[in-house]
Structures are given as C-alpha cells and as structure tokens.
Design a protein around this motif. Structure first.
Motif, mmCIF file in Angstrom:
data_model
loop_
_atom_site.group_PDB
_atom_site.id
_atom_site.type_symbol
_atom_site.label_atom_id
_atom_site.label_comp_id
_atom_site.label_asym_id
_atom_site.label_seq_id
_atom_site.Cartn_x
_atom_site.Cartn_y
_atom_site.Cartn_z
ATOM 1 N N LEU A 119 0.697 -0.673 0.056
ATOM 2 C CA LEU A 119 0.099 -0.027 -0.169
ATOM 3 C C LEU A 119 0.869 1.094 0.210
ATOM 4 N N SER A 120 1.784 1.364 0.942
ATOM 5 C CA SER A 120 2.918 2.146 0.890
ATOM 6 C C SER A 120 3.497 2.976 -0.645
ATOM 7 N N GLN A 121 3.806 1.357 -1.910
ATOM 8 C CA GLN A 121 4.303 1.783 -2.607
ATOM 9 C C GLN A 121 3.234 1.974 -3.322
ATOM 10 N N ALA A 122 2.332 1.801 -3.342
ATOM 11 C CA ALA A 122 1.389 2.262 -4.297
ATOM 12 C C ALA A 122 0.552 3.453 -4.501
ATOM 13 N N ILE A 123 0.670 4.014 -2.771
ATOM 14 C CA ILE A 123 0.678 5.440 -2.322
ATOM 15 C C ILE A 123 1.781 6.619 -3.237
ATOM 16 N N ALA A 124 2.453 5.964 -3.053
ATOM 17 C CA ALA A 124 4.085 6.533 -3.816
ATOM 18 C C ALA A 124 3.517 7.005 -5.212
ATOM 19 N N ALA A 125 3.487 5.480 -5.987
ATOM 20 C CA ALA A 125 3.454 5.704 -7.163
ATOM 21 C C ALA A 125 2.214 6.250 -7.847
ATOM 22 N N GLN A 126 1.538 6.258 -7.025
ATOM 23 C CA GLN A 126 0.208 6.553 -7.786
ATOM 24 C C GLN A 126 -0.634 7.715 -7.489
ATOM 25 N N LEU A 127 0.006 8.462 -6.085
ATOM 26 C CA LEU A 127 -0.638 9.814 -6.038
ATOM 27 C C LEU A 127 0.342 10.913 -5.676
ATOM 28 N N SER A 128 -0.707 12.180 -6.168
ATOM 29 C CA SER A 128 0.947 13.126 -6.284
ATOM 30 C C SER A 128 1.179 13.405 -4.422
ATOM 31 N N PRO A 129 1.972 14.202 -4.107
ATOM 32 C CA PRO A 129 1.750 15.407 -3.199
ATOM 33 C C PRO A 129 0.794 15.321 -2.130
ATOM 34 N N GLU A 130 0.021 16.804 -3.262
ATOM 35 C CA GLU A 130 -1.102 16.955 -2.579
ATOM 36 C C GLU A 130 -2.209 15.324 -2.575
ATOM 37 N N GLU A 131 -1.846 14.747 -3.560
ATOM 38 C CA GLU A 131 -2.881 13.275 -3.300
ATOM 39 C C GLU A 131 -2.938 12.919 -2.245
ATOM 40 N N GLN A 132 -1.657 12.990 -1.694
ATOM 41 C CA GLN A 132 -1.179 12.253 -0.666
ATOM 42 C C GLN A 132 -1.802 12.714 0.797
ATOM 43 N N ARG A 133 -1.809 14.589 0.222
ATOM 44 C CA ARG A 133 -2.394 14.632 1.733
ATOM 45 C C ARG A 133 -3.482 14.583 1.728
ATOM 46 N N VAL A 134 -4.350 14.437 0.947
ATOM 47 C CA VAL A 134 -6.380 14.446 0.948
ATOM 48 C C VAL A 134 -6.343 13.106 1.429
ATOM 49 N N LEU A 135 -5.589 12.370 0.570
ATOM 50 C CA LEU A 135 -6.047 10.918 1.556
ATOM 51 C C LEU A 135 -5.793 11.122 3.040
ATOM 52 N N ALA A 136 -4.426 11.005 3.347
ATOM 53 C CA ALA A 136 -4.501 11.428 5.007
ATOM 54 C C ALA A 136 -5.062 12.300 5.561
ATOM 55 N N ALA A 137 -5.620 13.639 4.941
ATOM 56 C CA ALA A 137 -7.160 13.809 5.275
ATOM 57 C C ALA A 137 -8.597 13.432 6.146
ATOM 58 N N ALA A 138 -8.306 12.117 4.709
ATOM 59 C CA ALA A 138 -9.496 11.995 4.431
ATOM 60 C C ALA A 138 -10.115 10.054 5.629
ATOM 61 N N VAL A 139 -8.662 10.283 6.097
ATOM 62 C CA VAL A 139 -8.424 9.193 7.158
ATOM 63 C C VAL A 139 -9.320 8.611 8.320
ATOM 64 N N PRO A 140 -9.401 10.243 8.812
ATOM 65 C CA PRO A 140 -9.516 9.940 10.024
ATOM 66 C C PRO A 140 -11.788 9.550 9.347
ATOM 67 N N LEU A 141 -11.788 10.653 8.671
ATOM 68 C CA LEU A 141 -13.439 10.466 8.544
ATOM 69 C C LEU A 141 -13.512 8.770 7.379
ATOM 70 N N LEU A 142 -13.172 7.960 7.011
ATOM 71 C CA LEU A 142 -12.803 6.606 7.126
ATOM 72 C C LEU A 142 -13.098 5.620 8.782
ATOM 73 N N GLN A 143 -12.317 6.782 9.338
ATOM 74 C CA GLN A 143 -11.938 5.888 10.568
ATOM 75 C C GLN A 143 -13.640 5.915 11.700
ATOM 76 N N ARG A 144 -13.839 7.590 11.416
ATOM 77 C CA ARG A 144 -15.664 7.487 12.157
ATOM 78 C C ARG A 144 -16.812 6.933 11.154
ATOM 79 N N LEU A 145 -16.389 6.402 10.335
ATOM 80 C CA LEU A 145 -17.763 5.494 9.567
ATOM 81 C C LEU A 145 -17.482 4.287 10.128
ATOM 82 N N ALA A 146 -16.481 3.770 9.884
ATOM 83 C CA ALA A 146 -16.110 2.369 10.200
ATOM 84 C C ALA A 146 -16.511 1.911 12.015
ATOM 85 N N GLU A 147 -16.386 3.376 12.745
ATOM 86 C CA GLU A 147 -17.005 3.260 14.313
ATOM 87 C C GLU A 147 -18.617 3.630 14.130
ATOM 88 N N PHE A 148 -19.176 3.888 12.655
ATOM 89 C CA PHE A 148 -20.509 3.822 13.369
ATOM 90 C C PHE A 148 -21.657 2.804 13.261
#
Length: 148
Positions: A119-148
């Motif tokens: 997953l780390s390699q896929a993120i580095a290869a497929q996502l720009s630095p800006e897209e990586q920041r967006v993905l990082a910002a989405a992680v807490p949202l995904l965690q909230r959905l998982a705990e709903f």
C-alpha cells in the motif's frame, strides 16, 4: 460532528463509489498476503486476541456475540492450525486463556508488513504529494464511518 446531512442524491452515489473502491482495495491487499484458508469468524477471533490479548472462550463468545458452543468450535479449529494455544488462567486455574502462538503472531506481523509495504508503494507511485495529503485528511473520516 456534521451540522447537516448531505443531500441523499449526493450521499448515495458517494456511498456506492466508496464501497466499490474499498472492496477493490481490500481485494488487492488480500492478494499481498497469499492464500488464506481462515473463516471470517476465525479471522475475527485472531484479530481480537492480537488486539486485546489472551481471553477465555466465554469472553470471546461474548465479545463476538456468538454462543460459547460456536466459539469452542472456532477455537478448536484455530488450535488445530496451531494459530492459538491455551494456558491456565493465573487468576482462576479452572479457566483456560487462549492466545496467539508465537509462530502465528510472527506470521500475522509479516502479513501486515507485506500489505502495508504494498500500500505504501502504491500510494507513492500512484498519488501526487497533494493527493497524498488529501488521502491523509480522509483517514479520520473513514475511521469515523467504520466506527458508526
């Protein structure tokens, strides 16, 4: 907490897209681990023991919301695979605590490392630095959905 609900026209397609994307991502992660002959119940017990530590069969049954008899069958299968082992409860010798075997714990950690490496390699290869920041910002949202 959100202050208002999103429009159903917006939430429904988003939910469908998210479900499909997460399902595909999970399949790709499973591919990194190799063949897996564990049932869903077995995986759940193993992950619970890894996260929470040793437990009795009755405690596992309560935590997994199944009958103790069903949990005994799951635990017996895992013991046969040498994924878990039992030992006397130090607080009550009549009880048996089950826990992951050292060999299985090592395999579990290697499995996780392989998935995270992919997953780390896929993120580095497929996502720009800006897209990586967006993905990082989405992680807490995904965690909230998982705990709903």
């Amino acid at each position: 907490m959100p202050t208002s609900s999103p429009e159903p026209r917006t939430a429904a397609p988003l939910a469908a897209d998210l479900r499909l994307s997460i399902s595909k991502l999970l399949r790709r992660l499973r591919e990194q681990a190799g063949p897996n002959d564990l049932t869903t119940a077995q995986k759940s017990v193993l992950l619970r023991l890894d996260r929470d530590g040793p437990a009795t069969v009755s405690a596992l049954a309560r935590a997994e919301s199944v009958r103790p008899q069903s949990m005994r069958v799951t635990v017996a299968a895992l013991e046969k695979m040498k994924a878990i082992h039992g030992k006397p409860d130090p607080n009550d010798g009549r009880q048996t605590l089950v826990d992951l075997t050292p060999g299985f714990r090592k395999a579990l950690n290697a499995n996780r490392a392989a998935k995270e490496d992919w997953l780390s390699q896929a993120i580095a290869a497929q996502l720009s630095p800006e897209e990586q920041r967006v993905l990082a910002a989405a992680v807490p949202l995904l965690q909230r959905l998982a705990e709903f």
